[in-house]
Design an enzyme around this catalytic site. Structure first.
Site, PDB file in Angstrom:
ATOM      1  N   GLY A   1       4.309   1.189  -1.969  1.00 52.91           N
ATOM      2  CA  GLY A   1       4.253   1.340  -3.413  1.00 52.91           C
ATOM      3  C   GLY A   1       2.914   1.887  -3.864  1.00 52.91           C
ATOM      4  O   GLY A   1       1.947   1.924  -3.101  1.00 52.91           O
TER       5      GLY A   1
ATOM      6  N   HIS B   1     -13.280  -2.516  -7.146  1.00 52.61           N
ATOM      7  CA  HIS B   1     -14.493  -1.733  -7.419  1.00 52.61           C
ATOM      8  C   HIS B   1     -14.270  -0.230  -7.320  1.00 52.61           C
ATOM      9  O   HIS B   1     -15.129   0.550  -7.728  1.00 52.61           O
ATOM     10  CB  HIS B   1     -15.642  -2.188  -6.517  1.00 52.61           C
ATOM     11  CG  HIS B   1     -15.514  -1.778  -5.090  1.00 52.61           C
ATOM     12  ND1 HIS B   1     -16.594  -1.730  -4.232  1.00 52.61           N
ATOM     13  CD2 HIS B   1     -14.445  -1.422  -4.335  1.00 52.61           C
ATOM     14  CE1 HIS B   1     -16.207  -1.353  -3.034  1.00 52.61           C
ATOM     15  NE2 HIS B   1     -14.907  -1.164  -3.067  1.00 52.61           N
TER      16      HIS B   1
ATOM     17  N   ASP C   1       0.862  -1.181   0.000  1.00 52.15           N
ATOM     18  CA  ASP C   1       0.000   0.000   0.000  1.00 52.15           C
ATOM     19  C   ASP C   1       0.899   1.232   0.000  1.00 52.15           C
ATOM     20  O   ASP C   1       2.140   1.117   0.021  1.00 52.15           O
ATOM     21  CB  ASP C   1      -0.919  -0.004   1.234  1.00 52.15           C
ATOM     22  CG  ASP C   1      -2.278   0.654   0.962  1.00 52.15           C
ATOM     23  OD1 ASP C   1      -2.303   1.729   0.325  1.00 52.15           O
ATOM     24  OD2 ASP C   1      -3.309   0.110   1.390  1.00 52.15           O
TER      25      ASP C   1
ATOM     26  N   PHE D   1       0.186   1.167  -6.746  1.00 53.88           N
ATOM     27  CA  PHE D   1      -0.078   0.110  -7.727  1.00 53.88           C
ATOM     28  C   PHE D   1      -0.400   0.637  -9.122  1.00 53.88           C
ATOM     29  O   PHE D   1      -0.461  -0.139 -10.085  1.00 53.88           O
ATOM     30  CB  PHE D   1      -1.120  -0.900  -7.254  1.00 53.88           C
ATOM     31  CG  PHE D   1      -2.454  -0.370  -6.783  1.00 53.88           C
ATOM     32  CD1 PHE D   1      -3.186   0.541  -7.512  1.00 53.88           C
ATOM     33  CD2 PHE D   1      -2.986  -0.834  -5.579  1.00 53.88           C
ATOM     34  CE1 PHE D   1      -4.415   0.985  -7.085  1.00 53.88           C
ATOM     35  CE2 PHE D   1      -4.228  -0.388  -5.133  1.00 53.88           C
ATOM     36  CZ  PHE D   1      -4.943   0.524  -5.896  1.00 53.88           C
TER      37      PHE D   1
END
Length: 338
Positions: A227, A247, A201, A229
Site C-alpha cells: 500500500g 521525519h 510498504d 500510506f
C-alpha cells in the site's frame, strides 16, 4: 576561581571529523571487518587480501586501531567485539548497510550542505535533475535491497528496545508502517509470541520483507500488506508503529499520517512513533539535529522534531494519553493511546 584556558581541540576534532568518518566508511566498503571475522591476520596477509597499496596499508590499518575499530597484538590484527558483531556482513547483526549508503550517497551530498542551508532545497539526486530518490531506489531492486538493509542497520537497537519496553501483553496485533526490510515488526514478534503482525510498504518491498521474515521463522505470524500510506488507508491493528518514517515528511504530511493512524486504531489502541527525536531544549541531541539537516539534504520538506512536537500532533489528532520514552542512543518513541 580559575577558569580553563580556551582550547582549539574540540574545534579541530569536529572540523576534521570527516577524516575518521571516511576511514571507517572505506573500511566497511573494503569489507575489512568481514575479512577479520573469519580469523585474525598478520599485517602482510591482511593488506594483501584487502588489496591495499604498500604506501597506505600500515597507516590505514593502524588508524583503525587508533580509532578503536581494530585491535593489534604482536602484529596480528583482529576485530573489536563491537565491529565483529555489527560490521561482519555474514552476521544477522550487521548494521553496515547504513554506512554503505552513507559512503555511496550521503558523504558526497553533505558537501553541499551550505547550498542547502541557503536555498532550503535537497542536494541529493534530485538536485541534478535525476528521479526523486525514493522513486529511483524503488525502481532498482539491488539499490532497494541496499537501502532496506541500511534502514535495518540504523534502526535495530531501537527496534529491540521497543520490543522489550512497550506493554505488548495488552495487545494481540501490530502493524509496522513503512516497514522496509521488516526488522521492527520482526523484533516485536520475536519477543511477543502472542502477536500477529503486518508489514506495510510499497509492493516492491514485498520480496525483501518476506525473505527477512522467513529467515526469522515468523512467516506464519507476520505478513506483508502492500500500500501507499499517502493514498490508501492504514491497516487496522491494536498497535500502529512508524519507525524512522515521520521525519521524512513536511508538517502537513506528518499530521496526516498521525491522523490516518488514529482512524485505523480501535479504542485503547496505540500509535508508536520513533525517530532521533531532538531534546525539547534543542541543545543536547546533536545526532537528532544533524539528522534533521540530513532531511534537508535528502527531502523537499522533511525535518526531525522534539518529543513535545510529536505528542502535540498526536493530541491534535485526538489521542487522549501521550508520553515520550527514550529508547537507545539518540532515538526516542512517542506513544499515543486512542
Amino acid at each position: 576561581m580559575s577558569t580553563q584556558a580556551p582550547s582549539p581541540d574540540h574545534i579541530l576534532q569536529t572540523g576534521l571529523g570527516f577524516w575518521a568518518s571516511k576511514t571507517l566508511l572505506s573500511a566497511v566498503e573494503m569489507e575489512v571487518f568481514t575479512e577479520l571475522a573469519k580469523h585474525p591476520e598478520e599485517f602482510e596477509t591482511l593488506s594483501g587480501r584487502l588489496g591495499l597499496h604498500p604506501r597506505s596499508s600500515r597507516d590505514f590499518l593502524d588508524t583503525l586501531v587508533a580509532l578503536g575499530f581494530l585491535e593489534r597484538n604482536y602484529g596480528v590484527y583482529s576485530n573489536t567485539p563491537s565491529t565483529d558483531l555489527f560490521l561482519d556482513k555474514s552476521k544477522p547483526s550487521y548494521i553496515g548497510g547504513m554506512l554503505e549508503m552513507a559512503n555511496l550517497r550521503l558523504y558526497p551530498f553533505w558537501n553541499k550542505l551550505t547550498v542547502a542551508l541557503r536555498t532550503g532545497q535537497p542536494q541529493n539526486e534530485a538536485a541534478h535533475g535525476d528521479a526523486e530518490p525514493f522513486a529511483a531506489l524503488y525502481a532498482n531492486p539491488e539499490r532497494l535491497k541496499g537501502f532496506l538493509r541500511a534502514m535495518t542497520g540504523v534502526s535495530r537497537g531501537a527496534n529491540m528496545a521497543i520490543a522489550a519496553k512497550f506493554p505488548w501483553a495488552d495487545h494481540k496485533s501490530a502493524a509496522d508502517i513503512g516497514t522496509a526490510q521488516g526488522d521492527l515488526i520482526t523484533q516485536v514478534a520475536l519477543a511477543n509470541p502472542q502477536l500477529s503482525g503486518i508489514g506495510y510498504d510499497l509492493a516492491e518491498v514485498a520480496p525483501v520483507f518476506e525473505d527477512y521474515v522467513e529467515a526469522n521463522g515468523l512467516s506464519s505470524r507476520v505478513k506483508f500488506l502492500p500500500g501507499n500510506f499517502f493514498n490508501d488507508p492504514l491497516p487496522r491493528a491494536d498497535v500502529i508503529m512508524m519507525g524512522h518514517i515521520l521525519h521524512d515528511w513536511d508538517l502537513d504530511q506528518k499530521r496526516m499520517l498521525i491522523s490516518k493512524a488514529y482512524e485505523a486504531l480501535p479504542e485503547g489502541g496505540a500509535l508508536v512513533v520513533y525517530d532521533a527525536m531532538i531534546d525539547d531544549d534543542r541543545s543536547k541531541n546533536a545526532f537528532g539535529l544533524m539528522m534533521s539537516l540530513n532531511m534537508l539534504i535528502e527531502t523537499p520538506g522533511g525535518f526531525d522534531y522534539t518529543g513535545a512536537d510529536c505528542v502535540g500532533w498526536m493530541e491534535e489528532a485526538g489521542f487522549g494519553q501521550t508520553r515520550v520514552e527514550h529508547l537507545v542512543g539518540p532515538d526516542s518513541m512517542a506513544i499515543g493511546i486512542k
